[in-house]
Design a protein around this motif. Sequence first.
Motif, PDB file in Angstrom:
ATOM      1  N   GLY A  54       0.803  -1.218   0.000  1.00 46.32           N
ATOM      2  CA  GLY A  54       0.000   0.000   0.000  1.00 46.32           C
ATOM      3  C   GLY A  54       0.832   1.262   0.000  1.00 46.32           C
ATOM      4  O   GLY A  54       0.336   2.343  -0.332  1.00 46.32           O
ATOM      5  N   ASP A  55       2.111   1.164   0.360  1.00 42.93           N
ATOM      6  CA  ASP A  55       2.978   2.334   0.428  1.00 42.93           C
ATOM      7  C   ASP A  55       3.774   2.580  -0.848  1.00 42.93           C
ATOM      8  O   ASP A  55       4.448   3.598  -0.968  1.00 42.93           O
ATOM      9  CB  ASP A  55       3.958   2.192   1.596  1.00 42.93           C
ATOM     10  CG  ASP A  55       3.237   2.190   2.937  1.00 42.93           C
ATOM     11  OD1 ASP A  55       2.159   2.814   3.023  1.00 42.93           O
ATOM     12  OD2 ASP A  55       3.743   1.566   3.876  1.00 42.93           O
ATOM     13  N   VAL A  59       3.386   5.133  -9.642  1.00 47.28           N
ATOM     14  CA  VAL A  59       4.362   5.335 -10.718  1.00 47.28           C
ATOM     15  C   VAL A  59       5.446   4.250 -10.690  1.00 47.28           C
ATOM     16  O   VAL A  59       6.001   3.892 -11.719  1.00 47.28           O
ATOM     17  CB  VAL A  59       4.975   6.751 -10.649  1.00 47.28           C
ATOM     18  CG1 VAL A  59       5.873   6.901  -9.442  1.00 47.28           C
ATOM     19  CG2 VAL A  59       5.722   7.084 -11.926  1.00 47.28           C
ATOM     20  N   VAL A  60       5.733   3.681  -9.520  1.00 50.48           N
ATOM     21  CA  VAL A  60       6.701   2.592  -9.422  1.00 50.48           C
ATOM     22  C   VAL A  60       6.091   1.282  -9.901  1.00 50.48           C
ATOM     23  O   VAL A  60       6.730   0.489 -10.563  1.00 50.48           O
ATOM     24  CB  VAL A  60       7.209   2.460  -7.963  1.00 50.48           C
ATOM     25  CG1 VAL A  60       8.086   1.240  -7.798  1.00 50.48           C
ATOM     26  CG2 VAL A  60       7.936   3.722  -7.540  1.00 50.48           C
ATOM     27  N   LEU A  61       4.819   1.082  -9.558  1.00 51.42           N
ATOM     28  CA  LEU A  61       4.153  -0.165  -9.934  1.00 51.42           C
ATOM     29  C   LEU A  61       3.851  -0.247 -11.428  1.00 51.42           C
ATOM     30  O   LEU A  61       3.902  -1.312 -12.011  1.00 51.42           O
ATOM     31  CB  LEU A  61       2.865  -0.322  -9.137  1.00 51.42           C
ATOM     32  CG  LEU A  61       3.030  -0.461  -7.633  1.00 51.42           C
ATOM     33  CD1 LEU A  61       1.672  -0.467  -6.945  1.00 51.42           C
ATOM     34  CD2 LEU A  61       3.807  -1.706  -7.289  1.00 51.42           C
TER      35      LEU A  61
END
Length: 64
Positions: A54-55, A59-61
């Motif tokens: 959840g953290d 944009v990273v995923l």
Amino acid sequence: MYVAGTDVDEAVATCLSVVGVTSAVGVVTHAHGGRVRRHSGAPAGAHTGGLAGGDVPDVVLAPW
């Protein structure tokens, strides 16, 4: 799959299905061989991964 011309949603679903089936077959095979400690780290790892997931920013995923 994404490179093969499918859209992202279909590629992710296909990939997760393949990984899930492969993992399940591996766990069953190793469990029958007596090489799986069922109560060691899986619950803690799943809990930690769920909390950390959840953290992670979107944009990273999905950077594309």
